[in-house]
Design a protein around this motif. Structure first.
Motif, mmCIF file in Angstrom:
data_model
loop_
_atom_site.group_PDB
_atom_site.id
_atom_site.type_symbol
_atom_site.label_atom_id
_atom_site.label_comp_id
_atom_site.label_asym_id
_atom_site.label_seq_id
_atom_site.Cartn_x
_atom_site.Cartn_y
_atom_site.Cartn_z
ATOM 1 N N ASN A 173 4.525 11.514 11.439
ATOM 2 C CA ASN A 173 3.723 12.622 10.925
ATOM 3 C C ASN A 173 4.207 12.973 9.518
ATOM 4 O OD1 ASN A 173 2.335 15.021 10.420
ATOM 5 N ND2 ASN A 173 2.541 15.755 12.525
ATOM 6 N N GLN A 174 3.338 12.785 8.526
ATOM 7 C CA GLN A 174 3.706 13.063 7.134
ATOM 8 C C GLN A 174 4.107 14.522 6.915
ATOM 9 O OE1 GLN A 174 0.725 11.728 4.377
ATOM 10 N NE2 GLN A 174 0.540 9.711 5.311
ATOM 11 N N ARG A 175 3.659 15.384 7.795
ATOM 12 C CA ARG A 175 3.977 16.810 7.652
ATOM 13 C C ARG A 175 5.480 17.072 7.657
ATOM 14 N NH1 ARG A 175 2.029 21.507 11.958
ATOM 15 N NH2 ARG A 175 2.810 23.306 10.802
ATOM 16 N N TYR A 176 6.225 16.210 8.364
ATOM 17 C CA TYR A 176 7.656 16.461 8.535
ATOM 18 C C TYR A 176 8.537 15.664 7.585
ATOM 19 C CZ TYR A 176 5.885 18.645 12.760
ATOM 20 O OH TYR A 176 5.183 19.442 13.644
ATOM 21 N N HIS A 177 7.949 14.967 6.618
ATOM 22 C CA HIS A 177 8.758 14.196 5.676
ATOM 23 C C HIS A 177 9.827 15.029 4.954
ATOM 24 C CE1 HIS A 177 6.745 10.626 6.580
ATOM 25 N NE2 HIS A 177 5.759 10.672 5.714
ATOM 26 N N PRO A 178 9.521 16.269 4.528
ATOM 27 C CA PRO A 178 10.567 17.043 3.832
ATOM 28 C C PRO A 178 11.811 17.300 4.677
ATOM 29 C CG PRO A 178 8.407 17.994 3.400
ATOM 30 C CD PRO A 178 8.217 16.967 4.491
ATOM 31 N N SER A 200 4.173 12.324 0.234
ATOM 32 C CA SER A 200 4.749 10.984 0.210
ATOM 33 C C SER A 200 4.530 10.284 1.549
ATOM 34 C CB SER A 200 6.244 11.049 -0.100
ATOM 35 O OG SER A 200 6.962 11.523 1.031
ATOM 36 N N SER A 201 4.789 8.986 1.564
ATOM 37 C CA SER A 201 4.698 8.228 2.816
ATOM 38 C C SER A 201 6.033 8.143 3.534
ATOM 39 C CB SER A 201 4.164 6.813 2.537
ATOM 40 O OG SER A 201 2.843 6.885 2.065
ATOM 41 N N GLY A 202 7.098 8.637 2.918
ATOM 42 C CA GLY A 202 8.383 8.751 3.591
ATOM 43 C C GLY A 202 9.116 7.436 3.775
ATOM 44 N N MET A 203 10.037 7.439 4.717
ATOM 45 C CA MET A 203 10.844 6.254 4.988
ATOM 46 C C MET A 203 9.994 5.175 5.652
ATOM 47 S SD MET A 203 14.549 7.845 6.119
ATOM 48 C CE MET A 203 13.876 8.817 7.466
ATOM 49 N N PHE A 204 10.557 3.979 5.710
ATOM 50 C CA PHE A 204 9.785 2.853 6.216
ATOM 51 C C PHE A 204 10.714 1.838 6.868
ATOM 52 C CE2 PHE A 204 11.103 2.033 1.901
ATOM 53 C CZ PHE A 204 11.564 0.723 1.929
ATOM 54 N N GLY A 205 10.087 0.944 7.638
ATOM 55 C CA GLY A 205 10.807 -0.206 8.180
ATOM 56 C C GLY A 205 12.008 0.161 9.015
#
Length: 261
Positions: A173-178, A200-205
């Motif tokens: 959920n992008q809402r929780y990226h911060p 942002s799209s946040g962390m990955f992989g």
């Protein structure tokens, strides 16, 4: 190498670069980036900001719309909120006036053949996500990315990913990226202690903090998310007075996928 293992590629495709926040993050982690953005003004703006990376060869910006066929096409720019700009005028409008521009088409399979197999592909294209997945599906398995994410929880996205052989999933959920923080030591590229923004799209992989789910588990979780959303929407419709601040914000979910080892 920036990637997890020496045999992994160090390339990321950012499909839907927008204002370049994700692209800048990937570059800072040490990856090469090929970013695709149809909005010419945004492509030029980010290109100027990240000029040094383009000159070094670490960044390639492709100013084109991801679509089937050849030649040029119309892209609809929502100047009030460029996030919604799209090849589909219905998606782009969101109640706002649109501006039409003409841009070249690009097939993502051609991008991969030109630049090499990516470690990770981020897809956030406001209506063209399925097209990008179809293009990647045209490639042989050896050119598929190790990790991939696509915005939205649609059946179409799920089917496309499974057809390509991806069989483990996370919903982010992008809402929780911060509120998220990178693992230390880093599991992909450099450790940055980066503070993510909502957009942002946040962390990955390998740096995602959740548990990878097999297909049946992922379907059940996706259905629970969709059911909860629909239940709250229905409750709001029937008793709006019970929600003094309006319909709750659910955030935007990305499907992240990989193949099991």
């Amino acid at each position: 190498m920036a990637a997890l293992h020496p045999q992994e590629p160090d390339l990321i495709l950012d499909l839907g670069m927008h204002e370049g926040r994700d692209t800048e993050y990937y570059l800072a982690k040490g990856f090469r980036v090929v970013a695709v953005e149809a909005n010419t003004e945004l492509a030029e703006k980010v290109g100027n900001t990240l000029k040094e990376h383009q000159e070094s060869g670490a960044l390639t910006i492709v100013n084109a719309a991801i679509a089937d066929g050849e030649g040029e096409m119309t892209f609809y720019v929502n100047d009030h909120n460029p996030n919604f700009s799209s090849t589909d005028p219905t998606i782009a409008a969101k109640g706002q006036a649109l501006r039409e521009i003409t841009v070249p088409r690009v097939n993502i399979a051609d991008v991969v053949r030109r630049h090499g197999r990516p470690f990770y592909v981020k897809i956030d294209l406001e209506g063209a996500d399925g097209t990008a997945l179809d293009h990647l599906g045209q490639l042989p398995d050896l050119l598929h990315p190790s990790y991939i994410s696509v915005e939205g929880l649609s059946d179409q996205n799920f089917r496309s990913l499974t057809r390509m052989g991806y069989n483990q999933f996370q919903f982010v959920n992008q809402r929780y990226h911060p509120n998220t923080r990178e693992p230390f030591p880093a599991l992909a590229g450099k450790f940055l202690n980066h503070k993510f923004k909502n957009s942002s799209s946040g962390m990955f992989g390998p740096e995602l903090s959740g548990r990878w789910l097999d297909f049946p588990e992922a379907v059940r979780q996706r259905d629970r998310i969709m059911s909860y959303r629909e239940r709250v929407r229905q409750e709001f419709k029937e008793s709006p007075e019970a929600f003094p601040e309006g319909l709750p914000l659910f955030g935007w979910f990305d499907i992240h996928a990989r193949r099991s080892n």
